[in-house]
Design a protein around this motif. Structure first.
Motif, PDB file in Angstrom:
ATOM      1  N   MET A 224      -0.560 -13.605   4.810  1.00 30.41           N
ATOM      2  CA  MET A 224       0.090 -12.497   5.739  1.00 30.41           C
ATOM      3  C   MET A 224      -0.569 -11.518   6.725  1.00 30.41           C
ATOM      4  SD  MET A 224       3.588 -11.327   3.502  1.00 30.41           S
ATOM      5  CE  MET A 224       4.138 -10.462   4.952  1.00 30.41           C
ATOM      6  N   ALA A 225      -1.599 -11.171   6.130  1.00 32.40           N
ATOM      7  CA  ALA A 225      -2.145  -9.683   6.829  1.00 32.40           C
ATOM      8  C   ALA A 225      -3.280 -10.505   8.339  1.00 32.40           C
ATOM      9  CB  ALA A 225      -3.226  -9.264   5.991  1.00 32.40           C
ATOM     10  N   ASP A 226      -3.134  -9.615   8.989  1.00 33.37           N
ATOM     11  CA  ASP A 226      -4.201  -9.792  10.090  1.00 33.37           C
ATOM     12  C   ASP A 226      -5.391  -9.067   9.965  1.00 33.37           C
ATOM     13  OD1 ASP A 226      -2.460 -11.202  11.926  1.00 33.37           O
ATOM     14  OD2 ASP A 226      -1.088  -9.558  12.127  1.00 33.37           O
ATOM     15  N   ARG A 227      -5.198  -7.547   9.468  1.00 37.63           N
ATOM     16  CA  ARG A 227      -6.204  -6.720   8.803  1.00 37.63           C
ATOM     17  C   ARG A 227      -5.780  -6.344   7.410  1.00 37.63           C
ATOM     18  NH1 ARG A 227      -6.376  -2.280  11.237  1.00 37.63           N
ATOM     19  NH2 ARG A 227      -4.255  -2.214  12.347  1.00 37.63           N
ATOM     20  N   ILE A 228      -6.833  -5.497   7.049  1.00 41.87           N
ATOM     21  CA  ILE A 228      -6.663  -5.162   5.452  1.00 41.87           C
ATOM     22  C   ILE A 228      -7.526  -4.083   5.226  1.00 41.87           C
ATOM     23  CG2 ILE A 228      -7.596  -5.934   3.082  1.00 41.87           C
ATOM     24  CD1 ILE A 228      -7.525  -8.857   3.823  1.00 41.87           C
ATOM     25  N   TYR A 229      -6.871  -3.014   4.728  1.00 39.51           N
ATOM     26  CA  TYR A 229      -7.229  -1.731   4.186  1.00 39.51           C
ATOM     27  C   TYR A 229      -7.534  -1.913   2.698  1.00 39.51           C
ATOM     28  CZ  TYR A 229      -6.504   0.244   9.182  1.00 39.51           C
ATOM     29  OH  TYR A 229      -6.714   0.493  10.181  1.00 39.51           O
ATOM     30  N   VAL A 230      -8.651  -1.800   2.120  1.00 37.64           N
ATOM     31  CA  VAL A 230      -8.789  -1.618   0.723  1.00 37.64           C
ATOM     32  C   VAL A 230      -8.832  -0.052   0.276  1.00 37.64           C
ATOM     33  CG1 VAL A 230     -10.380  -2.163  -1.057  1.00 37.64           C
ATOM     34  CG2 VAL A 230     -10.147  -3.780   1.047  1.00 37.64           C
ATOM     35  N   MET A 231      -8.055   0.099  -0.734  1.00 37.78           N
ATOM     36  CA  MET A 231      -8.012   1.463  -1.184  1.00 37.78           C
ATOM     37  C   MET A 231      -8.365   1.865  -2.666  1.00 37.78           C
ATOM     38  SD  MET A 231      -4.338   3.878  -0.334  1.00 37.78           S
ATOM     39  CE  MET A 231      -4.417   5.498  -0.587  1.00 37.78           C
ATOM     40  N   TYR A 232      -8.883   2.769  -2.880  1.00 39.21           N
ATOM     41  CA  TYR A 232      -9.366   2.896  -4.429  1.00 39.21           C
ATOM     42  C   TYR A 232      -9.342   4.739  -4.393  1.00 39.21           C
ATOM     43  CZ  TYR A 232     -11.932   3.342  -8.490  1.00 39.21           C
ATOM     44  OH  TYR A 232     -12.150   3.420  -9.949  1.00 39.21           O
ATOM     45  N   ALA A 233      -8.747   5.196  -5.555  1.00 39.09           N
ATOM     46  CA  ALA A 233      -8.873   6.436  -5.785  1.00 39.09           C
ATOM     47  C   ALA A 233      -8.181   7.374  -4.770  1.00 39.09           C
ATOM     48  CB  ALA A 233     -10.315   7.010  -6.367  1.00 39.09           C
ATOM     49  N   GLY A 234      -7.148   7.110  -3.931  1.00 38.80           N
ATOM     50  CA  GLY A 234      -6.719   7.886  -2.943  1.00 38.80           C
ATOM     51  C   GLY A 234      -7.288   7.932  -1.662  1.00 38.80           C
ATOM     52  N   GLN A 235      -8.410   6.996  -1.568  1.00 42.27           N
ATOM     53  CA  GLN A 235      -9.381   6.682  -0.194  1.00 42.27           C
ATOM     54  C   GLN A 235      -9.228   5.378   0.122  1.00 42.27           C
ATOM     55  OE1 GLN A 235     -12.588   8.647  -1.993  1.00 42.27           O
ATOM     56  NE2 GLN A 235     -12.571  10.386  -0.641  1.00 42.27           N
ATOM     57  N   ILE A 236      -9.300   5.159   1.446  1.00 45.86           N
ATOM     58  CA  ILE A 236      -9.755   3.865   2.097  1.00 45.86           C
ATOM     59  C   ILE A 236     -11.229   3.763   1.756  1.00 45.86           C
ATOM     60  CG2 ILE A 236      -9.845   2.659   4.164  1.00 45.86           C
ATOM     61  CD1 ILE A 236      -7.035   2.981   3.128  1.00 45.86           C
ATOM     62  N   VAL A 237     -11.695   2.612   1.299  1.00 46.78           N
ATOM     63  CA  VAL A 237     -12.993   2.456   0.887  1.00 46.78           C
ATOM     64  C   VAL A 237     -13.759   1.059   1.890  1.00 46.78           C
ATOM     65  CG1 VAL A 237     -12.980   3.002  -1.479  1.00 46.78           C
ATOM     66  CG2 VAL A 237     -12.597   0.810  -0.958  1.00 46.78           C
ATOM     67  N   GLU A 238     -12.788   0.348   2.417  1.00 44.08           N
ATOM     68  CA  GLU A 238     -13.474  -0.704   3.370  1.00 44.08           C
ATOM     69  C   GLU A 238     -12.091  -1.205   4.383  1.00 44.08           C
ATOM     70  OE1 GLU A 238     -15.849  -4.735   3.571  1.00 44.08           O
ATOM     71  OE2 GLU A 238     -15.343  -4.005   1.600  1.00 44.08           O
ATOM     72  N   HIS A 239     -12.501  -1.455   5.578  1.00 46.61           N
ATOM     73  CA  HIS A 239     -11.565  -1.997   6.361  1.00 46.61           C
ATOM     74  C   HIS A 239     -11.947  -3.334   7.332  1.00 46.61           C
ATOM     75  CE1 HIS A 239      -9.868  -2.213  10.697  1.00 46.61           C
ATOM     76  NE2 HIS A 239      -8.563  -2.324  10.194  1.00 46.61           N
ATOM     77  N   GLY A 240     -11.243  -4.195   7.493  1.00 47.56           N
ATOM     78  CA  GLY A 240     -11.823  -5.399   8.472  1.00 47.56           C
ATOM     79  C   GLY A 240     -10.435  -6.338   8.572  1.00 47.56           C
ATOM     80  N   ASP A 241     -10.767  -7.170   9.405  1.00 46.64           N
ATOM     81  CA  ASP A 241      -9.658  -8.029   9.700  1.00 46.64           C
ATOM     82  C   ASP A 241      -9.697  -9.185   8.416  1.00 46.64           C
ATOM     83  OD1 ASP A 241     -11.819 -10.351   9.890  1.00 46.64           O
ATOM     84  OD2 ASP A 241     -11.808  -9.922  12.095  1.00 46.64           O
ATOM     85  N   CYS A 242      -8.825  -9.900   8.298  1.00 44.95           N
ATOM     86  CA  CYS A 242      -8.515 -10.707   6.772  1.00 44.95           C
ATOM     87  C   CYS A 242      -9.702 -11.846   6.885  1.00 44.95           C
ATOM     88  CB  CYS A 242      -7.378 -11.782   7.221  1.00 44.95           C
ATOM     89  SG  CYS A 242      -6.699 -12.218   5.677  1.00 44.95           S
ATOM     90  N   ASP A 243     -10.278 -12.271   7.732  1.00 49.34           N
ATOM     91  CA  ASP A 243     -11.538 -13.325   7.665  1.00 49.34           C
ATOM     92  C   ASP A 243     -12.710 -12.613   7.234  1.00 49.34           C
ATOM     93  OD1 ASP A 243      -9.872 -15.515   8.096  1.00 49.34           O
ATOM     94  OD2 ASP A 243     -10.485 -15.747  10.230  1.00 49.34           O
ATOM     95  N   THR A 244     -12.770 -11.367   7.843  1.00 50.11           N
ATOM     96  CA  THR A 244     -14.168 -10.606   7.461  1.00 50.11           C
ATOM     97  C   THR A 244     -13.895 -10.125   6.028  1.00 50.11           C
ATOM     98  OG1 THR A 244     -14.284  -9.828   9.816  1.00 50.11           O
ATOM     99  CG2 THR A 244     -15.506  -8.523   8.121  1.00 50.11           C
ATOM    100  N   ILE A 245     -12.955  -9.529   5.432  1.00 50.77           N
ATOM    101  CA  ILE A 245     -12.686  -9.041   4.087  1.00 50.77           C
ATOM    102  C   ILE A 245     -12.970 -10.085   3.240  1.00 50.77           C
ATOM    103  CG2 ILE A 245     -11.237  -7.929   2.801  1.00 50.77           C
ATOM    104  CD1 ILE A 245     -12.432  -6.027   4.591  1.00 50.77           C
TER     105      ILE A 245
END
Length: 348
Positions: A224-245
């Motif tokens: 489904m996603a074009d881009r992804i935000y990875v979240m941990y303990a109330g913070q964003i720890v990584e971001h990138g487009d779907c293929d990159t992540i």
């Protein structure tokens, strides 16, 4: 050409007051959503995903919840400055949400048709007949069988997949500009999951909406996603487009999430990976990297200092991790896999 942002969250901080103290549920989260785009916010339960979107849409409890800082810009207007009455004009209209468990959120005393019609009548001030026609039109769009008959039924008379489609119909009837989907395929069997994913992908183009997907299911994200935000303990720890992540992740937590997904190219005898330990207590968040206590690649600096934001060559790909710091890379080279990260840990 730069894409047009429809929704932007800047440095959002949200806390909840408990008998033990203040729980810092969201700690400086920033992300954005472009028009006609799907982003995914992924992470374990309790990492702050749902609190973030409920704050954006104005659904957090006012009794013990408080916004400590940040901005939520929708069409360049800060939603945090609006009154409850002003927010109600946007809720279910411009901003809509599909909740995680439809059986919990559907009213058992009302037919599903009445519940679908209600937001349309509320926002557009139309007659019941007009609302009924619009509801049938939406149910046909989402491929619900026998829409006229099913509108007369109560939630308990429908299957799990049908109830989830009713929730989608309720969310879409006012043609929202932003649709929040909070674990929309949880508790559904895999065939119904596939149908719901395909349905939401089709509807994004049909009604010209943008989607914020909340999930911990990386399989759903991949479809489904074009881009992804990875979240941990109330913070964003990584971001990138779907293929990159999926193919070039840089944060050990992202490695852990991806490693925990079953793979067809692995032997059946191999154990499925699970991230050891538990998330930190956000009554007293750690001073360094929040993932350090669970990270087998953690260095001494990870436990004492917050990692900086490191940008990579891929478009808009960044991660908060000391392993990718220039000083660490100069000494050891850039880690590209968990194995290389382990080598850096051993050489520290």
């Amino acid at each position: 050409m730069e894409k047009e942002k429809i929704l932007e969250v800047k440095d959002l901080k949200v806390s909840f007051q408990t008998f033990q103290g203040s729980v810092q549920a969201v700690r400086g989260v920033s992300w954005h959503l472009n028009k006609k785009e799907t982003i995914a916010i992924v992470g374990e339960s309790g990492c702050g995903k749902t609190v973030t979107i409920q704050t954006v849409i104005g659904l957090n409890p006012k009794k013990n919840g408080s916004i400590k800082g940040g901005e939520v810009l929708f069409n360049k207007e800060n939603l945090l400055d609006l009154t409850p009455k002003q927010m109600r004009k946007l809720q279910g209209n411009q901003l809509s949400i599909i909740f995680q468990d439809p059986f919990t959120f559907l009213n058992p005393t009302m037919t599903v048709g009445e519940q679908i019609m209600e937001p349309y009548m509320q926002h557009y001030k139309v007659s019941r007949e007009e609302a009924r026609k619009k509801a049938v039109e939406i149910l046909k769009m989402i491929s619900l069988p026998s829409p006229e008959e099913n509108m007369k039924r109560y939630p308990h008379q429908l299957s799990g997949g049908m109830r989830q489609r009713i929730m989608i119909a309720m969310a879409l009837i006012c043609n929202p500009k932003v649709l929040f989907a909070d674990e929309p395929t949880t508790a559904l069997d895999v065939t119904i999951q596939a149908q719901i994913i395909e349905l939401m992908n089709d509807l994004k183009d049909k009604i010209d909406t943008s989607i914020v997907l909340i999930t911990h299911d990386m399989g759903v994200v991949a479809n489904m996603a074009d881009r992804i935000y990875v979240m941990y303990a109330g913070q964003i720890v990584e971001h990138g487009d779907c293929d990159t992540i999926f193919h070039h992740p840089k944060h050990p937590y992202t490695w852990g999430l991806l490693s925990s997904v079953p793979r067809l190219d692995k032997r059946v005898s191999e154990d499925l990976y699970s991230i050891p330990g538990t998330p930190p207590d956000l009554l007293a968040p750690p001073v360094g990297c929040a993932f350090a206590a669970r990270c087998k690649y953690a260095m001494n600096i990870c436990r004492t200092s917050q990692p900086p934001c490191i940008d990579f060559s891929e478009p808009d790909h960044y991660a908060y991790c000391w392993l990718n710091h220039p000083a660490c890379i100069k000494k050891n080279g850039a880690p590209k896999s968990p194995v290389e990260a382990q080598n850096i840990k051993e050489e520290e």
